[in-house]
Motif scaffolding. Structure first.
Motif, PDB file in Angstrom:
ATOM      1  N   LEU A   3       0.811  -1.507  -0.003  1.00  0.00           N
ATOM      2  CA  LEU A   3       0.064   0.095   0.132  1.00  0.00           C
ATOM      3  C   LEU A   3       0.892   1.306  -0.128  1.00  0.00           C
ATOM      4  O   LEU A   3       0.693   2.312  -0.938  1.00  0.00           O
ATOM      5  N   VAL A   4       1.800   1.337   1.045  1.00  0.00           N
ATOM      6  CA  VAL A   4       2.785   2.381   1.014  1.00  0.00           C
ATOM      7  C   VAL A   4       3.427   2.736  -0.210  1.00  0.00           C
ATOM      8  O   VAL A   4       3.590   3.830  -0.788  1.00  0.00           O
ATOM      9  N   GLY A   5       3.858   1.610  -0.538  1.00  0.00           N
ATOM     10  CA  GLY A   5       4.798   1.401  -1.938  1.00  0.00           C
ATOM     11  C   GLY A   5       3.853   1.856  -3.223  1.00  0.00           C
ATOM     12  O   GLY A   5       4.266   2.654  -4.289  1.00  0.00           O
ATOM     13  N   GLY A   6       2.649   1.608  -3.396  1.00  0.00           N
ATOM     14  CA  GLY A   6       1.773   1.659  -4.332  1.00  0.00           C
ATOM     15  C   GLY A   6       1.452   3.228  -4.425  1.00  0.00           C
ATOM     16  O   GLY A   6       1.444   3.655  -5.322  1.00  0.00           O
ATOM     17  N   LEU A   7       1.228   3.727  -3.168  1.00  0.00           N
ATOM     18  CA  LEU A   7       0.770   5.103  -3.249  1.00  0.00           C
ATOM     19  C   LEU A   7       2.262   5.973  -3.561  1.00  0.00           C
ATOM     20  O   LEU A   7       2.142   7.090  -4.205  1.00  0.00           O
ATOM     21  N   GLY A   8       3.198   5.729  -2.906  1.00  0.00           N
ATOM     22  CA  GLY A   8       4.527   6.488  -3.014  1.00  0.00           C
ATOM     23  C   GLY A   8       5.240   6.408  -4.433  1.00  0.00           C
ATOM     24  O   GLY A   8       5.648   7.387  -4.610  1.00  0.00           O
ATOM     25  N   ILE A   9       5.219   5.192  -4.813  1.00  0.00           N
ATOM     26  CA  ILE A   9       6.018   4.903  -6.102  1.00  0.00           C
ATOM     27  C   ILE A   9       5.303   4.989  -7.153  1.00  0.00           C
ATOM     28  O   ILE A   9       5.299   5.676  -8.064  1.00  0.00           O
ATOM     29  N   VAL A  10       3.925   4.151  -7.249  1.00  0.00           N
ATOM     30  CA  VAL A  10       3.250   4.351  -8.559  1.00  0.00           C
ATOM     31  C   VAL A  10       2.449   5.642  -8.564  1.00  0.00           C
ATOM     32  O   VAL A  10       2.129   6.092  -9.660  1.00  0.00           O
ATOM     33  N   GLY A  11       1.876   5.875  -7.500  1.00  0.00           N
ATOM     34  CA  GLY A  11       0.906   7.051  -7.289  1.00  0.00           C
ATOM     35  C   GLY A  11      -0.594   6.987  -7.587  1.00  0.00           C
ATOM     36  O   GLY A  11      -0.730   5.945  -8.187  1.00  0.00           O
ATOM     37  N   ARG A  12      -1.322   7.821  -7.131  1.00  0.00           N
ATOM     38  CA  ARG A  12      -2.730   7.961  -7.420  1.00  0.00           C
ATOM     39  C   ARG A  12      -3.001   8.510  -8.496  1.00  0.00           C
ATOM     40  O   ARG A  12      -1.976   9.651  -9.077  1.00  0.00           O
ATOM     41  N   ILE A  13      -3.980   8.089  -9.347  1.00  0.00           N
ATOM     42  CA  ILE A  13      -4.698   8.988 -10.472  1.00  0.00           C
ATOM     43  C   ILE A  13      -5.026  10.494  -9.869  1.00  0.00           C
ATOM     44  O   ILE A  13      -5.507  10.379  -8.843  1.00  0.00           O
ATOM     45  N   ARG A  14      -4.584  11.544 -10.562  1.00  0.00           N
ATOM     46  CA  ARG A  14      -5.090  12.811 -10.431  1.00  0.00           C
ATOM     47  C   ARG A  14      -6.557  12.932  -9.998  1.00  0.00           C
ATOM     48  O   ARG A  14      -6.999  12.483 -10.995  1.00  0.00           O
ATOM     49  N   GLY A  15      -6.886  13.257  -8.980  1.00  0.00           N
ATOM     50  CA  GLY A  15      -8.310  13.600  -8.574  1.00  0.00           C
ATOM     51  C   GLY A  15      -8.820  12.245  -7.707  1.00  0.00           C
ATOM     52  O   GLY A  15      -9.849  12.410  -7.326  1.00  0.00           O
TER      53      GLY A  15
END
Lengths: 339, 339
Positions: A112-124
């Protein structure tokens, strides 16, 4: 690479790594020409595992990563320090567009941490929830958020509902999926502060088929397709579900094998019983995607075996083919801009 | 009236009222001289039911109440308007000390509102939680709060933990009960805001045997005696528990009876199976008391049958004999004053 889905697989994560991971990958590529698996992890270990199998060589690749994130490690520290772990290397492959997805049975918090921090969320997209498919009497229901965001605001739950609806429609082919919000009773006046704030917002959503509140007791009956809640409640529901099912199955097994008569009875009843219980096997539906990321990251059970790994790989194929992230961007993010 | 426990029973509440209520009351008084039941409800209806039974007349009394609160009614409005309902009349009997307890299978929300409004909390108790006993592989675990307070502060959860510990020790005879806080994982860094605030407070409690966080998956294994959470999460856990168990049992039943071979098998295996499953029958443990009130109010399942009603009546006897409210006053309220 248009008709080919490339899936990075964390070969070192989970209780049964690396053998179940490698076996699942081999099974997937032996079944379909449209998938390629990049096994991420210790090259020598993976090579030794692969030596036991035959498969089309062009469909499996190894990406060396020298470190492993353990299940009990602190997620933030693990992602920060183990830059050459199979999970972090896999996440970078997704971020750089070298693969379409990463599948991991490893440390959920770290993913989860890596998904958010490395891949990142779709803008919005404000928060990324895990969407776990849970077996029901009539098929399968998406529980979203099943454990990613333990403190939520109403606007998060509204996005979870929309992403969940898109996922069930596109990935599972359910037309106009029924969406419900977890509540502590069917009556209008029920609900904690979060539910009371979220309920009217969901009622106003034209883009989803919102059917109201659902008490957790009704979920296993399979009356709705998407069940929305915060990640703390979702984790409690998912884990209670798994705990009761596994405890009851073991109690049944003990009852069926506790004496000679019951053993004979069990032998006679087993084929028909197994058939019925198959519908209650969550592993056939694959893992839990982290919805709303700039790419696809999917968590499988820590205890995942080759079948679940294989199924999760094909889940990634569907996710790509059905352009689920494009639908999320078009329907949710644009809607948000218009608000 | 020292050796006699007087229990008011809402004869009109629940799916099987009045027959299951009257049958449960008759069974209880036929078994023990130490209990008296006041059946509260429509006198003519109750009289007609009682005519089918034989019992010691001095141990059953009827208290007429002309109205009935229905399951779907708005709790606050129902308690306010239906002053002569079986539930409200029963609650007043508790408040006035004419009975030791009220048992009802009726509208939970109304019982909660009425319990708080009419009977009232013990001074110093901030919130009254429902404590539901859930069956586990090794016995039974108290889930507190199982649905009464959907928005909680950490100080509420600390009191739930203490009341739950006293209840399991005194009512069920479990020495030094293990108390755990529901969390979304075993690791130290897990938890939503409420859990993170509550965890250190529980660790500091000398009066309870706090063992840390518990993930919902572990509850059915029966490793702890008291499971603490807010009422929204508790409701989700309890209802998922009930829903999965009942769905799985029906799937098993279908599997065991779907063809001739499996039917023969089922017949052979059934006695042993039933024996094992009996441990998973929540009704044998009675209902869920509303802890921390100036008196005892117990909710039984809406679907309660005579056995559960009978067991809940005896649960009230234990509650009185073990002076549980005195222990709550002594241990929690005095501790609070010293804080």
């Amino acid at each position: 690479m248009s008709n080919l889905t490339v899936v990075a697989l964390d070969a070192m994560g989970g209780d049964n790594a690396p053998s179940a991971m490698v076996q699942g990958a081999v099974n997937a590529v032996n079944e379909s020409k449209e998938v390629k698996v990049v096994l991420v992890g210790k090259e020598d270990v993976i090579k030794a595992e692969l030596a036991n199998h035959s498969y089309p060589a062009e469909q499996i690749e190894i990406k060396n990563a020298t470190e492993v994130i353990e299940t009990a490690e602190h997620p933030v520290m693990a992602i920060k320090k183990k830059k050459d772990s199979s999970m972090v290397v896999g996440l970078h492959l997704v971020k750089e567009g070298q693969v379409d997805a990463l599948v991991s049975a490893g440390n959920s918090g770290a993913l989860l941490v890596g998904g958010l921090g490395i891949v990142g969320r779709i803008r919005g997209i404000e928060r990324s929830p895990f969407g776990a498919l849970i077996p029901t009497k009539t098929g399968v229901t998406l529980l979203v958020d099943s454990g990613s965001n333990v403190d939520c605001r109403s606007s998060h739950l509204v996005q979870f509902a929309k992403m969940g609806s898109i996922y069930m429609e596109k990935a599972l082919g359910i037309k106009n999926p029924k969406v419900a919000l977890v509540n502590n009773g069917a009556e209008e006046e029920k609900g904690n502060a979060l539910v009371k704030e979220t309920m009217p917002l969901l009622k106003e959503c034209d883009s989803i088929n919102f059917v109201g509140g659902i008490e957790a007791r009704e979920i296993p009956a399979g009356t709705v397709d998407v069940v929305v809640c915060d990640g703390f409640v979702g984790n409690a529901i998912l884990k209670t579900f798994e705990g009761v099912a596994s405890t009851l199955l073991s109690v049944f097994k003990e009852g069926l094998t506790s004496n000679l008569l019951s053993k004979i009875g069990a032998a006679l009843a087993l084929p028909s019983l197994k058939n019925k219980l198959k519908a209650f096997d969550a592993t056939q539906y694959g893992g839990a995607p982290l919805l709303g990321l700039n790419g696809l990251v999917v968590k499988t059970h820590g205890s995942a075996k080759a079948l679940e790994v294989r199924n999760t790989i094909f889940q990634c194929v569907t996710f790509k083919e059905q352009k689920i992230n494009d639908h999320i961007k078009e329907n949710i993010v644009i809607e948000k801009k218009e608000d």
